[in-house]
Design an enzyme around this catalytic site. Structure first.
Site, PDB file in Angstrom:
ATOM      1  N   ARG A 105       0.760  -1.227   0.074  1.00  0.00           N
ATOM      2  CA  ARG A 105      -0.084   0.110  -0.023  1.00  0.00           C
ATOM      3  C   ARG A 105       0.895   1.251  -0.067  1.00  0.00           C
ATOM      4  O   ARG A 105       2.050   1.153   0.371  1.00  0.00           O
ATOM      5  CB  ARG A 105      -0.899   0.188   1.172  1.00  0.00           C
ATOM      6  N   LYS A 110      -1.928  -2.146   7.636  1.00  0.00           N
ATOM      7  CA  LYS A 110      -3.165  -1.537   7.840  1.00  0.00           C
ATOM      8  C   LYS A 110      -3.480  -2.163   9.323  1.00  0.00           C
ATOM      9  O   LYS A 110      -3.189  -3.442   9.480  1.00  0.00           O
ATOM     10  CB  LYS A 110      -4.442  -2.094   6.756  1.00  0.00           C
ATOM     11  N   HIS A 131      -1.809   2.497  -6.070  1.00  0.00           N
ATOM     12  CA  HIS A 131      -2.700   1.221  -5.690  1.00  0.00           C
ATOM     13  C   HIS A 131      -2.864   0.321  -6.640  1.00  0.00           C
ATOM     14  O   HIS A 131      -3.072  -0.929  -6.432  1.00  0.00           O
ATOM     15  CB  HIS A 131      -4.014   1.712  -5.054  1.00  0.00           C
ATOM     16  N   ARG A 166      -0.570  -2.355  -6.732  1.00  0.00           N
ATOM     17  CA  ARG A 166      -0.718  -3.514  -5.856  1.00  0.00           C
ATOM     18  C   ARG A 166      -1.858  -4.476  -6.499  1.00  0.00           C
ATOM     19  O   ARG A 166      -1.759  -5.608  -6.256  1.00  0.00           O
ATOM     20  CB  ARG A 166      -1.448  -2.763  -4.527  1.00  0.00           C
ATOM     21  N   HIS A 198      -3.940  -8.876   3.903  1.00  0.00           N
ATOM     22  CA  HIS A 198      -5.413  -8.977   4.134  1.00  0.00           C
ATOM     23  C   HIS A 198      -5.871  -9.838   5.261  1.00  0.00           C
ATOM     24  O   HIS A 198      -5.311 -10.829   5.624  1.00  0.00           O
ATOM     25  CB  HIS A 198      -6.140  -9.727   2.822  1.00  0.00           C
ATOM     26  N   TYR A 242      -9.906 -10.752  -6.556  1.00  0.00           N
ATOM     27  CA  TYR A 242      -8.837 -10.787  -7.787  1.00  0.00           C
ATOM     28  C   TYR A 242      -9.197 -11.942  -8.554  1.00  0.00           C
ATOM     29  O   TYR A 242      -8.670 -12.010  -9.715  1.00  0.00           O
ATOM     30  CB  TYR A 242      -7.526 -10.756  -7.081  1.00  0.00           C
TER      31      TYR A 242
END
Length: 293
Positions: free
Chosen positions: A151, A177, A244, A247, A270, A279
């Site tokens: 990120r 995150k 992004h 990514r 994640h 994805y």
């Protein structure tokens, strides 16, 4: 001489404002600086717009807030973020007992249009974007985004102490995150390129430095996003491109090349494989319609 009367304070309002300030401080405690900034900004906008303390908010108030965001022209994605922040605030307040009724529980969150497929470049386009960048530092930034799947905030926060060897190659310790950490292995050529760019920088110095002294030597996420946008336009790609996107490309291309989805989920940081599975559908390699021609 007759003294002017002392104005009477509305103790209920004073108490409500005090409770709201206490609630917000407890809510943002321990979160990253960027998250704190966003949470305070959105909660301030909500409470200022409605004109009530948090413990008096009703569902109608929240729906009016949501409608106002739409009237102001905010994108679905932005409105979704704002409303998620509001719901988080009220849920936290209800759990702590500072708010008796969680009106946010019944507030609907806008469902964004799935545009992920439009943000995934081909492998050839990614390589063209990287190769056409004239600045060595920027070109290396693009490579780290793509090959490590980072990120923007994660890349901007990298220090040299976060880059260490791992066998013949190297790895990055990522502070991601939700204040979670993970380790991402690097391809050997990229690891060597990073080492060659270090010069005499100390362990606590940023891997990628800003040229602006006002930034304290650390890159600004907005500047990095603009950097990718300029590079994309240079080679004739979408002017909506952002950091992004690289990514997203990492995820899609890795899956297409056979990377296990659980491994990709770990690399991207994640919370669950379910998040990564989007994805699988963004750029499918096959479709039933192809069998009809």
């Amino acid at each position: 001489m007759k003294l002017a009367p002392i104005p009477q304070l509305n103790l209920q309002i004073v108490a409500s404002n005090s409770t709201t300030e206490q609630l917000v401080n407890l809510w943002v405690h321990g979160k990253s600086k960027n998250t704190q900034k966003l949470y305070r900004r959105v909660s301030g906008l909500l409470l200022g717009m409605i004109g009530k303390a948090a413990n008096y908010l009703t569902l109608a108030d929240l729906q009016n807030f949501a409608d106002t965001l739409e009237l102001r022209g905010l994108s679905t994605s932005s409105r979704r973020t704002y409303i998620a922040v509001v719901k988080s605030l009220l849920t936290f307040g209800h759990k702590t007992g500072l708010i008796q009724v969680n009106a946010g529980a019944a507030l609907n969150t806008p469902k964004p249009k799935d545009t992920l497929s439009q943000k995934i470049l081909t492998e050839a386009e990614v390589k063209m974007l990287i190769a056409s960048e004239p600045c060595d530092r920027n070109r290396l930034i693009f490579k780290v985004f793509y090959y490590a799947g980072l990120r923007v905030s994660e890349l901007c926060g990298l220090n040299w102490e976060d880059l260490t060897s791992n066998g013949e190659s190297g790895q990055l310790l990522i502070y991601g995150k939700g204040d979670k950490t993970r380790v991402v292995l690097l391809p050997l050529p990229l690891y060597r390129e990073l080492l060659n760019s270090r010069s005499d920088a100390g362990n606590l110095e940023p891997i990628f430095k800003s040229r602006k002294k006002s930034d304290g030597g650390r890159l600004n996420p907005i500047s990095v996003t603009q950097m990718v946008k300029v590079a994309a336009v240079r080679v004739g790609l979408s002017d909506k491109a952002s950091a992004h996107w690289l990514r997203h490309c990492h995820a899609s291309h890795a899956l297409n090349r056979g990377a296990p989805i659980h491994l990709l989920s770990q690399t991207l940081g994640h919370a669950s494989v379910a998040t990564t599975s989007k994805y699988l559908h963004a750029k499918p390699n096959d479709s039933s319609g192809l069998y009809l021609m």
